[in-house]
Scaffold this active site. Structure first.
Site, short mmCIF file in Angstrom:
data_model
loop_
_atom_site.label_atom_id
_atom_site.label_comp_id
_atom_site.label_asym_id
_atom_site.label_seq_id
_atom_site.Cartn_x
_atom_site.Cartn_y
_atom_site.Cartn_z
N HIS A 66 7.04 -2.55 -7.75
CA HIS A 66 6.29 -2.80 -6.54
C HIS A 66 4.82 -3.04 -6.91
CE1 HIS A 66 9.19 -0.55 -3.58
NE2 HIS A 66 9.84 -1.23 -4.52
N LYS A 67 4.13 -3.75 -6.06
CA LYS A 67 2.69 -3.95 -6.25
C LYS A 67 1.99 -2.59 -6.18
CE LYS A 67 -1.31 -6.21 -4.10
NZ LYS A 67 -1.79 -6.97 -2.94
#
Length: 210
Positions: free
Chosen positions: A83-84
């Site tokens: 995930h970012k």
């Protein structure tokens, strides 16, 4: 005879829980060498189910060398799981759409660790977990239920969560010699002829083989 055919799915007659992996995979981004096997009494032909978050649009590869032994429950986490992390929230709002797609990150904003690479003659124990982008060197051993988050040097035994070196199987100069010899790259006839030396601890005798 020169051992089982690397093209057989189940090289041990009457024992289907062992399977040569390369004959069971369809994903072109999973590349496995000859004689590498997966041992699973439930479904040894379903190795791909253990390669998680491996999305084609990410493009990363899982590369496994020859003569590796992979135990039941070993899992590889690929880059698609990331995930970012540069913003306040890591929640992937964009995947649900309905207006949330407006925060779709660029691919370059997502953590990317590269290909996951396992060398040759590697033994990975029961339920081990290999994280994205890890490189495991030739001749290494990963202990059961280890979580491998960083590279493993050749001929090193690692274990724990996170996995840490327990010991090297040989002194550094011997490891260097073994990697250079690369017996796994020999023709199978030569490997068969010299099996007694390959499974021994006599590195000098192995080195002397023409």
């Amino acid at each position: 005879m020169n051992g089982p055919s690397p093209e057989e799915k189940h090289p041990m007659e009457g024992f289907p829980q062992v399977c040569f992996i390369k004959n069971t995979i369809d994903n072109p981004n999973i590349i496995v060498g000859d004689y590498t096997y997966y041992d699973d009494p439930e479904d040894s032909e379903a190795f791909e189910r253990n390669v998680l978050y491996h999305f084609p649009f990410v493009g990363d590869k899982l590369i496994i060398g020859k003569f590796c032994a992979i135990a039941r429950g070993v899992k590889f986490i690929m880059n698609g799981a990331n995930h970012k992390m540069s913003g306040i929230s890591t929640y992937p709002f964009q995947i649900f759409g309905k207006g949330w797609e407006k925060v779709m990150p660029e691919m370059t904003a997502l953590p990317y660790k590269g290909d996951t690479v396992v060398g040759n003659d590697v033994w990975i124990g029961y339920d081990a977990l290999i994280m994205p982008g890890v490189r495991i060197g030739d001749g290494a051993i990963v202990s059961s239920r280890s979580v491998v988050v960083s590279d493993v040097p050749a001929y090193t035994i690692v274990g724990g969560n996170p996995a840490r070196p327990i010991r090297s199987r040989f002194p550094p100069e011997v490891v260097e010699r073994l990697v250079a010899i690369a017996w796994w790259a020999w023709p199978i006839e030569k490997i068969t002829e010299h099996l007694e030396v390959i499974v021994s601890a006599d590195v000098e005798q192995l080195k002397a083989i023409p």
